[in-house]
Write a protein that holds these residues in place. Sequence first.
Motif, PDB file in Angstrom:
ATOM      1  N   PRO A 182       0.823  -1.207   0.000  1.00 29.70           N
ATOM      2  CA  PRO A 182       0.000   0.000   0.000  1.00 29.70           C
ATOM      3  C   PRO A 182       0.863   1.265   0.000  1.00 29.70           C
ATOM      4  N   PRO A 183       0.263   2.373  -0.488  1.00 33.88           N
ATOM      5  CA  PRO A 183       1.016   3.618  -0.589  1.00 33.88           C
ATOM      6  C   PRO A 183       1.356   4.206   0.789  1.00 33.88           C
ATOM      7  N   PHE A 184       2.340   5.081   0.768  1.00 35.36           N
ATOM      8  CA  PHE A 184       2.768   5.839   1.955  1.00 35.36           C
ATOM      9  C   PHE A 184       3.244   4.928   3.086  1.00 35.36           C
ATOM     10  N   THR A 185       3.985   3.883   2.710  1.00 31.67           N
ATOM     11  CA  THR A 185       4.494   2.966   3.736  1.00 31.67           C
ATOM     12  C   THR A 185       6.012   2.792   3.679  1.00 31.67           C
ATOM     13  N   VAL A 186       6.663   3.274   2.589  1.00 28.84           N
ATOM     14  CA  VAL A 186       8.111   3.117   2.449  1.00 28.84           C
ATOM     15  C   VAL A 186       8.739   4.505   2.298  1.00 28.84           C
ATOM     16  N   ARG A 187       9.507   4.903   3.311  1.00 33.59           N
ATOM     17  CA  ARG A 187      10.161   6.213   3.276  1.00 33.59           C
ATOM     18  C   ARG A 187      11.379   6.177   2.351  1.00 33.59           C
ATOM     19  N   ARG A 188      11.551   7.270   1.646  1.00 35.37           N
ATOM     20  CA  ARG A 188      12.722   7.429   0.786  1.00 35.37           C
ATOM     21  C   ARG A 188      13.884   7.930   1.659  1.00 35.37           C
ATOM     22  N   PRO A 189      15.107   7.475   1.416  1.00 32.61           N
ATOM     23  CA  PRO A 189      16.241   7.991   2.192  1.00 32.61           C
ATOM     24  C   PRO A 189      16.330   9.520   2.072  1.00 32.61           C
ATOM     25  N   ALA A 190      16.639  10.189   3.180  1.00 35.04           N
ATOM     26  CA  ALA A 190      16.640  11.655   3.230  1.00 35.04           C
ATOM     27  C   ALA A 190      17.572  12.274   2.191  1.00 35.04           C
ATOM     28  N   ASP A 191      18.747  11.696   1.982  1.00 33.98           N
ATOM     29  CA  ASP A 191      19.677  12.287   1.019  1.00 33.98           C
ATOM     30  C   ASP A 191      19.131  12.202  -0.407  1.00 33.98           C
ATOM     31  N   VAL A 192      18.473  11.105  -0.727  1.00 37.03           N
ATOM     32  CA  VAL A 192      17.865  10.946  -2.058  1.00 37.03           C
ATOM     33  C   VAL A 192      16.683  11.900  -2.192  1.00 37.03           C
ATOM     34  N   ARG A 193      15.828  11.941  -1.180  1.00 36.01           N
ATOM     35  CA  ARG A 193      14.671  12.849  -1.165  1.00 36.01           C
ATOM     36  C   ARG A 193      15.123  14.282  -1.397  1.00 36.01           C
ATOM     37  N   ASN A 194      16.100  14.723  -0.617  1.00 36.42           N
ATOM     38  CA  ASN A 194      16.555  16.112  -0.698  1.00 36.42           C
ATOM     39  C   ASN A 194      17.178  16.427  -2.053  1.00 36.42           C
ATOM     40  N   ASP A 227      17.995  22.733   7.035  1.00 36.80           N
ATOM     41  CA  ASP A 227      17.956  24.169   6.755  1.00 36.80           C
ATOM     42  C   ASP A 227      18.545  24.542   5.396  1.00 36.80           C
ATOM     43  N   GLN A 228      19.369  23.680   4.815  1.00 39.66           N
ATOM     44  CA  GLN A 228      20.038  24.013   3.562  1.00 39.66           C
ATOM     45  C   GLN A 228      19.385  23.381   2.333  1.00 39.66           C
ATOM     46  N   VAL A 229      18.232  22.743   2.511  1.00 37.85           N
ATOM     47  CA  VAL A 229      17.601  22.044   1.385  1.00 37.85           C
ATOM     48  C   VAL A 229      16.937  23.018   0.423  1.00 37.85           C
ATOM     49  N   PHE A 230      16.287  24.032   0.950  1.00 43.09           N
ATOM     50  CA  PHE A 230      15.486  24.940   0.121  1.00 43.09           C
ATOM     51  C   PHE A 230      16.086  26.341   0.122  1.00 43.09           C
ATOM     52  N   PRO A 231      15.883  27.066  -0.981  1.00 40.58           N
ATOM     53  CA  PRO A 231      16.250  28.477  -0.958  1.00 40.58           C
ATOM     54  C   PRO A 231      15.268  29.208  -0.029  1.00 40.58           C
ATOM     55  N   VAL A 232      15.561  30.440   0.275  1.00 39.66           N
ATOM     56  CA  VAL A 232      14.613  31.212   1.075  1.00 39.66           C
ATOM     57  C   VAL A 232      13.343  31.369   0.242  1.00 39.66           C
ATOM     58  N   PHE A 233      12.230  30.995   0.828  1.00 36.98           N
ATOM     59  CA  PHE A 233      10.955  31.121   0.132  1.00 36.98           C
ATOM     60  C   PHE A 233      10.584  32.598   0.002  1.00 36.98           C
ATOM     61  N   ASP A 234       9.860  32.934  -1.072  1.00 36.07           N
ATOM     62  CA  ASP A 234       9.352  34.303  -1.217  1.00 36.07           C
ATOM     63  C   ASP A 234       8.161  34.545  -0.290  1.00 36.07           C
ATOM     64  N   ASP A 290      14.571  19.389  -8.770  1.00 35.89           N
ATOM     65  CA  ASP A 290      13.313  19.825  -9.385  1.00 35.89           C
ATOM     66  C   ASP A 290      13.080  21.322  -9.217  1.00 35.89           C
ATOM     67  N   ILE A 291      13.281  21.843  -8.030  1.00 34.05           N
ATOM     68  CA  ILE A 291      13.013  23.273  -7.837  1.00 34.05           C
ATOM     69  C   ILE A 291      14.074  24.140  -8.513  1.00 34.05           C
ATOM     70  N   ALA A 292      15.303  23.637  -8.611  1.00 33.69           N
ATOM     71  CA  ALA A 292      16.365  24.400  -9.278  1.00 33.69           C
ATOM     72  C   ALA A 292      16.093  24.557 -10.778  1.00 33.69           C
ATOM     73  N   ALA A 293      15.300  23.664 -11.341  1.00 31.24           N
ATOM     74  CA  ALA A 293      15.020  23.690 -12.770  1.00 31.24           C
ATOM     75  C   ALA A 293      13.955  24.716 -13.160  1.00 31.24           C
ATOM     76  N   HIS A 294      13.386  25.406 -12.163  1.00 30.26           N
ATOM     77  CA  HIS A 294      12.288  26.340 -12.446  1.00 30.26           C
ATOM     78  C   HIS A 294      12.496  27.651 -11.689  1.00 30.26           C
ATOM     79  N   PRO A 295      12.217  28.774 -12.337  1.00 28.74           N
ATOM     80  CA  PRO A 295      12.372  30.058 -11.648  1.00 28.74           C
ATOM     81  C   PRO A 295      11.262  30.326 -10.628  1.00 28.74           C
ATOM     82  N   ALA A 296      10.136  29.678 -10.818  1.00 26.06           N
ATOM     83  CA  ALA A 296       9.002  29.852  -9.911  1.00 26.06           C
ATOM     84  C   ALA A 296       8.341  28.502  -9.715  1.00 26.06           C
ATOM     85  N   TRP A 297       7.801  28.287  -8.506  1.00 31.86           N
ATOM     86  CA  TRP A 297       7.174  27.012  -8.184  1.00 31.86           C
ATOM     87  C   TRP A 297       6.392  27.145  -6.886  1.00 31.86           C
TER      88      TRP A 297
END
Length: 185
Positions: free
Chosen positions: A46-58, A82-89, A64-71
């Motif tokens: 069933p879905p939502f039962t296997v967590r992805r490793p944090a390093d792969v997830r991040n 703290d270093q995963v995402f840029p500062v959100f607008d 994905d977000i780096a490939a787009h100027p807006a999202w």
Amino acid sequence: MTTFQIKLHLFGASGTGVTTLGRVLAEEWQVPYFDSDDYFWEPSEPPFTVRRPADVRNARVQADIAAHPAWILGGSVINWGDQVFPVFDLIVFLWLPPEIRMQRLRERELDRYGTVIITDPVRKRLYEDFIAWAADYDQPTGLSGRTIHAHEAWISRQQAPVLQLRGDLSVTERMARIIAAIKNR
């Protein structure tokens, strides 16, 4: 149609309407919508039962977000680092009264999976565990680290502006308040 070039983060407890609002905004603004669940969980049955490793997830979400100027990013990412995402607008926090949120979750799960969550013993246990975990958001009993208190503490540490939308607001009302916040920043 109004288009915004923004890095928007929507989050709140499960069942507050983050995904619904995020998808509507993304379609309206013609920007991609990224759901944290798509990164956090491996596809499984069933879905939502296997967590992805944090390093792969991040790495995946960063690519994905780096490939787009807006999202738009939907879902709680408060413990992803703290270093995963840029500062959100703009960060938008959604909150619903627990009784409304939990009723919506129960209905959503039944609509999504059907009666298998009642008739199959394994799926029933998963459903009941999920509902208990989701209920822990407002009345922390130790089932989850994702609570109202954790979200409010995270909000208090953010550099980006935060819009809190509390109450049973329609998607249209939420959109109007978000657009006003963007225009006023």
